[in-house]
Design a protein around this motif. Structure first.
Motif, PDB file in Angstrom:
ATOM      1  N   ASP A 461       0.830  -1.221   0.000  1.00 29.82           N
ATOM      2  CA  ASP A 461       0.000   0.000   0.000  1.00 29.82           C
ATOM      3  C   ASP A 461       0.856   1.259   0.000  1.00 29.82           C
ATOM      4  O   ASP A 461       0.578   2.227  -0.694  1.00 29.82           O
ATOM      5  N   GLU A 462       1.883   1.219   0.850  1.00 31.08           N
ATOM      6  CA  GLU A 462       2.752   2.397   0.982  1.00 31.08           C
ATOM      7  C   GLU A 462       3.456   2.695  -0.344  1.00 31.08           C
ATOM      8  O   GLU A 462       3.654   3.855  -0.712  1.00 31.08           O
ATOM      9  N   LEU A 463       3.778   1.616  -1.024  1.00 33.28           N
ATOM     10  CA  LEU A 463       4.450   1.763  -2.317  1.00 33.28           C
ATOM     11  C   LEU A 463       3.505   2.396  -3.341  1.00 33.28           C
ATOM     12  O   LEU A 463       3.862   3.346  -4.053  1.00 33.28           O
ATOM     13  N   VAL A 464       2.295   1.873  -3.350  1.00 36.31           N
ATOM     14  CA  VAL A 464       1.294   2.390  -4.288  1.00 36.31           C
ATOM     15  C   VAL A 464       1.053   3.876  -4.017  1.00 36.31           C
ATOM     16  O   VAL A 464       1.089   4.715  -4.922  1.00 36.31           O
ATOM     17  N   LYS A 465       0.846   4.190  -2.745  1.00 36.83           N
ATOM     18  CA  LYS A 465       0.583   5.592  -2.377  1.00 36.83           C
ATOM     19  C   LYS A 465       1.739   6.484  -2.788  1.00 36.83           C
ATOM     20  O   LYS A 465       1.541   7.590  -3.297  1.00 36.83           O
ATOM     21  N   ALA A 466       2.938   6.001  -2.573  1.00 43.88           N
ATOM     22  CA  ALA A 466       4.115   6.817  -2.884  1.00 43.88           C
ATOM     23  C   ALA A 466       4.235   7.071  -4.378  1.00 43.88           C
ATOM     24  O   ALA A 466       4.747   8.107  -4.801  1.00 43.88           O
ATOM     25  N   LYS A 467       3.744   6.118  -5.155  1.00 44.65           N
ATOM     26  CA  LYS A 467       3.798   6.310  -6.611  1.00 44.65           C
ATOM     27  C   LYS A 467       2.755   7.338  -7.046  1.00 44.65           C
ATOM     28  O   LYS A 467       3.017   8.214  -7.866  1.00 44.65           O
ATOM     29  N   VAL A 468       1.584   7.189  -6.468  1.00 45.41           N
ATOM     30  CA  VAL A 468       0.493   8.097  -6.840  1.00 45.41           C
ATOM     31  C   VAL A 468       0.802   9.507  -6.358  1.00 45.41           C
ATOM     32  O   VAL A 468       0.732  10.485  -7.102  1.00 45.41           O
ATOM     33  N   LYS A 469       1.136   9.613  -5.123  1.00 48.38           N
ATOM     34  CA  LYS A 469       1.376  10.943  -4.552  1.00 48.38           C
ATOM     35  C   LYS A 469       2.617  10.870  -3.659  1.00 48.38           C
ATOM     36  O   LYS A 469       2.516  10.610  -2.454  1.00 48.38           O
ATOM     37  N   PRO A 470       3.769  11.073  -4.275  1.00 49.55           N
ATOM     38  CA  PRO A 470       4.985  10.944  -3.463  1.00 49.55           C
ATOM     39  C   PRO A 470       5.012  11.955  -2.325  1.00 49.55           C
ATOM     40  O   PRO A 470       4.746  13.134  -2.537  1.00 49.55           O
ATOM     41  N   ARG A 471       5.285  11.435  -1.162  1.00 54.38           N
ATOM     42  CA  ARG A 471       5.415  12.331  -0.006  1.00 54.38           C
ATOM     43  C   ARG A 471       6.880  12.353   0.376  1.00 54.38           C
ATOM     44  O   ARG A 471       7.479  11.306   0.643  1.00 54.38           O
ATOM     45  N   LEU A 472       7.426  13.532   0.364  1.00 54.55           N
ATOM     46  CA  LEU A 472       8.869  13.624   0.617  1.00 54.55           C
ATOM     47  C   LEU A 472       9.145  13.699   2.113  1.00 54.55           C
ATOM     48  O   LEU A 472       8.492  14.441   2.845  1.00 54.55           O
ATOM     49  N   TYR A 503      13.502   5.137   1.159  1.00 49.59           N
ATOM     50  CA  TYR A 503      14.296   5.012   2.378  1.00 49.59           C
ATOM     51  C   TYR A 503      14.268   3.568   2.894  1.00 49.59           C
ATOM     52  O   TYR A 503      15.303   2.986   3.236  1.00 49.59           O
ATOM     53  N   MET A 504      13.077   2.999   2.907  1.00 52.73           N
ATOM     54  CA  MET A 504      12.935   1.652   3.449  1.00 52.73           C
ATOM     55  C   MET A 504      13.711   0.645   2.595  1.00 52.73           C
ATOM     56  O   MET A 504      14.345  -0.274   3.127  1.00 52.73           O
ATOM     57  N   GLN A 505      13.660   0.842   1.284  1.00 56.62           N
ATOM     58  CA  GLN A 505      14.404  -0.078   0.403  1.00 56.62           C
ATOM     59  C   GLN A 505      15.909   0.065   0.628  1.00 56.62           C
ATOM     60  O   GLN A 505      16.643  -0.919   0.646  1.00 56.62           O
ATOM     61  N   TRP A 506      16.321   1.293   0.768  1.00 52.86           N
ATOM     62  CA  TRP A 506      17.751   1.510   1.048  1.00 52.86           C
ATOM     63  C   TRP A 506      18.164   0.820   2.351  1.00 52.86           C
ATOM     64  O   TRP A 506      19.193   0.151   2.408  1.00 52.86           O
ATOM     65  N   ARG A 507      17.312   0.939   3.374  1.00 56.23           N
ATOM     66  CA  ARG A 507      17.605   0.274   4.663  1.00 56.23           C
ATOM     67  C   ARG A 507      17.682  -1.246   4.488  1.00 56.23           C
ATOM     68  O   ARG A 507      18.503  -1.916   5.114  1.00 56.23           O
ATOM     69  N   GLU A 508      16.808  -1.755   3.641  1.00 58.44           N
ATOM     70  CA  GLU A 508      16.825  -3.202   3.405  1.00 58.44           C
ATOM     71  C   GLU A 508      18.126  -3.616   2.725  1.00 58.44           C
ATOM     72  O   GLU A 508      18.715  -4.648   3.049  1.00 58.44           O
ATOM     73  N   GLN A 509      18.564  -2.786   1.787  1.00 58.60           N
ATOM     74  CA  GLN A 509      19.751  -3.133   1.012  1.00 58.60           C
ATOM     75  C   GLN A 509      21.045  -3.039   1.815  1.00 58.60           C
ATOM     76  O   GLN A 509      21.946  -3.858   1.627  1.00 58.60           O
ATOM     77  N   ILE A 510      21.131  -2.073   2.655  1.00 60.66           N
ATOM     78  CA  ILE A 510      22.397  -1.950   3.407  1.00 60.66           C
ATOM     79  C   ILE A 510      22.460  -2.942   4.564  1.00 60.66           C
ATOM     80  O   ILE A 510      23.522  -3.193   5.117  1.00 60.66           O
ATOM     81  N   SER A 511      21.337  -3.503   4.908  1.00 57.04           N
ATOM     82  CA  SER A 511      21.331  -4.474   6.017  1.00 57.04           C
ATOM     83  C   SER A 511      21.082  -5.877   5.458  1.00 57.04           C
ATOM     84  O   SER A 511      20.976  -6.064   4.249  1.00 57.04           O
TER      85      SER A 511
END
Ligand SMILES: O=P(O)(O)O[C@H]1[C@H](O)[C@@H](OP(=O)(O)O)[C@H](OP(=O)(O)O)[C@@H](OP(=O)(O)O)[C@H]1O
Ligand SMILES: Nc1ncnc2c1ncn2[C@@H]1O[C@H](COP(=O)(O)OP(=O)(O)O)[C@@H](O)[C@H]1O
Length: 708
Positions: A461-472, A503-511
């Motif tokens: 859901d968060e991904l979908v929302k971010a695509k529709v209306k990115p919140r910075l 941000y969350m994806q980056w956190r996943e990748q570095i960990s």
């Protein structure tokens, strides 16, 4: 001073006593203080210090306080003190020797305590023993006892953390049988009794004791249904009558109140642990006890003039040497040999009593209930999300999804043992909380580790929302550059913000989320501060180092974790509930302590979402947008493999016993540094990861699979 005034002065409990005093005033009873003396008594009690009442009022006609007219009144004071409520008693017993400010603090602290007791019903306390033992331990150099001091600490901690620490002392009762304990010391005199019945009721809410004491007009003496630990302390330091400065002048002297005499007196029982039946049948004993207390304190009062005769000032602090003090208290009528024998007798008696009381404090079940002491730790998650709850529960800010999930887990027979028990939703100060089992309760100063499970940490859901209306999110941008200054793209740099999924994806990748299906969020070793410094802990080797550090290479703890993880994995695999939920952002909370107790639970279901009934997850498949797979079991499989690899390694290298070998924390390089040659792009680093692990660790631990 009018009755009105007395009431104003008092908190609830003291008010009750004020009434009592005023009744005494009305009673035409010579064993009660006369009307002139009563206000004085009240005032003295407010100021604290049994001896202050005695000394200034009985002996000092120049006192600014009204004098007490007769010994009868003095005796009546004694009785008043014996009838005094818990708060007063504690005040009286502990404020002696304190500055007025400290006395004020005592009162305030006590009031707060009592209020806490009323409001938060499980916050039981056992004030008097704590107080007594505290004084004892601090002051008694000859018999330094850490255990009783712990009792006090624990009492405080328990108050802080909201734990029921044992029944609140329902009785305040001087059970004094003689003045023997008085004449051998210039220190505190502890008189008391602990009975088994109370000791065996460790987690009773205090409020019942409290309310019954209130029903009782504040006097706890008559509570036959609340037999209890009864102590009283009489600080006799003022009796010695020397002034404070002489302590400095005579460094060889023990500091003020260096010796403690303990007189532990029994009512009817021959054992220090009175049986509950003896207490229950002891209807008259409270009055007898009153009488004996009366006698004892009378003796003190009678002794005073002799003692005081050698001192011009009765209110100054004691600094007489032990011998001087004994000298002073010896009766002038006694022949020296007899006096000496009496003193010895008193000493031996005191020591025996002390030994008994010490044993009681250390070995009683009551004490063990205090051992449930730990500072509650929130290792990861949002600050301010938790509050202490009652009776082994904590309160977490309500999130509908989480409450539903916990409730579902609690009623799932296969899974209920693996998550905190759900205890409903409560409202505190207008805010809703989920009430759940506090998992730390069974542990003594536990070590904790929070591992966030799954290959994905944000909802679709968060991904979908971010695509529709990115919140910075500027905050997330800041967190990102703090760890990896070069990570933001030029656009992100220009806007100084990133989206949450980014941000969350980056956190996943570095960990290790992206490659192992879980990551370490934080570790707290029992004796260390918590650390969340595991953002870059990614490789198997780095993760294993952190695990080894966490378990201190303790094989027995490790085995328990493995067993638990395996049975959890099995249960999850069989649970319909689990297969019908997308579990995102949930953690495993690992907890063990120095006793070897170790356990793991699933926590944090704020983003756990029920799937449409047609959909089921296996929790192992790769995630593709839309399939909602979360990789929870993939992560668990890897966890088990890594733990088993560590076990093999430890069994090969460790000595045969299970003693923990204290490991150093993993080095910064081991934990926090992704090596230079590893570029954490989602696609390309499997090889690099292998290379990295091969370099860092001789033992490559086989994992079930590794996502890149
Ligand atoms: O751990 P760091 O890097 O600080 O990132 C946090 C965690 O991922 C939080 O998850 P968790 O609560 O599971 O620890 C998440 O809360 P959500 O669970 O609400 O997604 C936070 O999102 P925001 O709360 O949106 O900031 C995010 O900023
Ligand atoms: N039931 C519990 N018992 C004991 N500690 C808990 C419990 N639930 C959470 N915690 C502690 O709180 C921390 C954060 O919990 P979590 O549920 O993840 O909060 P958030 O939703 O804010 O992320 C955990 O790491 C753990 O230390």
């Amino acid at each position: 001073m009018t009755e009105e005034r007395l009431k104003c002065d008092c908190n609830n409990m003291r008010e009750a006593t004020a009434c009592q005093v005023s009744q005494h005033e009305r009673a035409d009873d010579t064993s009660q203080p006369c009307k002139t003396c009563t206000p004085c008594i009240r005032e003295q009690m407010g100021r604290g210090g049994t001896q202050e009442v005695t000394l200034s009022d009985v002996n000092s006609s120049s006192s600014s306080n009204p004098s007490l007219c007769t010994t009868g009144c003095a005796n009546a004071i004694t009785k008043q003190l014996n009838n005094a409520s818990l708060s007063e008693k504690q005040l009286v017993n502990n404020s002696a020797g304190d500055s007025n400010k400290q006395k004020g603090n005592h009162i305030e602290g006590l009031n707060e305590t009592i209020n806490n007791c009323c409001v938060q019903k499980s916050r039981a306390l056992t004030s008097i023993p704590s107080v007594v033992v505290s004084d004892t331990t601090i002051l008694d150099e000859d018999q330094p006892l850490n255990e009783p001091y712990c009792l006090v600490d624990q009492h405080k901690d328990c108050m802080d953390s909201g734990y029921s620490t044992g029944a609140r002392n329902p009785k305040i009762q001087n059970i004094c049988e003689s003045s023997g304990s008085l004449d051998s010391n210039n220190g505190d005199i502890l008189l008391g009794e602990v009975n088994e019945h109370q000791l065996l009721s460790p987690r009773r809410s205090c409020d019942s004791a409290y309310s019954s004491s209130m029903d009782n007009g504040g006097s706890m003496d008559n509570q036959q249904d609340e037999p209890g630990i009864s102590f009283s302390v009489v600080d006799s330091s003022d009796f010695s009558g020397a002034n404070a400065s002489s302590a400095e002048e005579s460094p060889s002297h023990k500091p003020k109140i260096t010796t403690l005499t303990v007189g532990m007196l029994r009512k009817n029982a021959s054992s220090p642990f009175s049986s509950s039946s003896s207490i229950a049948s002891d209807v008259d004993s409270s009055s007898r006890a009153d009488e004996s207390a009366f006698n004892t304190l009378s003796v003190q009062i009678e002794n005073l003039p002799r003692k005081l005769s050698s001192s011009s000032s009765c209110s100054l602090r004691s600094s007489l040497s032990f011998e001087e003090s004994e000298e002073d208290f010896a009766s002038s009528d006694e022949n020296p040999i007899q006096a000496n024998m009496n003193r010895r007798h008193s000493k031996v008696k005191a020591q025996n009593s002390w030994t008994k009381i010490r044993r009681m404090v250390i070995w009683s079940p009551f004490m063990q209930s205090f051992k449930k002491k730990y500072p509650w730790v929130q290792l990861a998650g949002h600050a301010g999300n938790f509050q202490p709850g009652e009776e082994g529960c904590i309160l977490k800010k309500y999130v509908e999804r989480e409450a539903e999930c916990l409730s579902g887990l609690t009623s799932d027979p296969k899974l209920q043992d693996f998550s905190p028990t759900f205890h409903g939703v409560v409202e505190v100060n207008g805010e809703k909380y989920t009430r759940m089992q506090d998992l730390l309760l069974p542990f003594d100063c536990p070590s904790l580790m929070d591992c966030k499970m799954g290959i994905r940490t944000y909802l679709e859901d968060e991904l979908v929302k971010a695509k529709v209306k990115p919140r910075l999110r500027q905050d997330m941008y800041m967190k990102m550059v703090e760890v990896s200054p070069d990570e933001p793209t030029e656009v992100e740099r220009n806007q100084s913000a990133v989206t949450k999924p980014r941000y969350m994806q980056w956190r996943e990748q570095i960990s290790s989320t992206s490659n192992l299906g879980f990551r370490i969020e934080g570790i707290k070793k029992s004796d260390k501060d918590p650390s969340k410094d595991y953002k870059l802990t990614k490789t198997q080797c780095q993760v294993c180092e952190a695990f080894k550090y966490f378990i201190d290479n303790n094989v027995s703890v490790l085995k328990k974790y493995i067993e638990r993880l395996k049975s959890m994995c099995h249960a999850l695999g069989q649970s319909d509930f689990f297969h019908s939920h997308e579990v995102i952002g949930s953690s495993l909370l690992f907890v063990h302590d120095s006793t070897g107790e170790a356990n793991v639970w699933m926590i944090d279901f704020g983003k756990t979402t029920r799937l449409p009934s047609s959909q089921k997850l296996d929790h192992r498949s790769e995630w593709k947008e839309g399939n909602r797979e979360d990789g929870y079991l993939f992560g668990m499989d890897n966890l088990v493999s890594l733990f088993e690899g560590i076990l093999v390694e430890l069994q090969q290298t460790a000595p045969p016993n299970d003693e923990p070998q204290h490991t150093a924390p993993p080095s910064v390089e081991q934990v926090n540094h992704v090596t230079d040659d590893v570029t954490w792009s989602p696609r390309s680093n499997r090889k690099a990861l292998r290379r990295q692990d091969a370099r860092n660790s001789a033992t490559e631990i086989a994992v079930v699979g590794e996502k890149t």
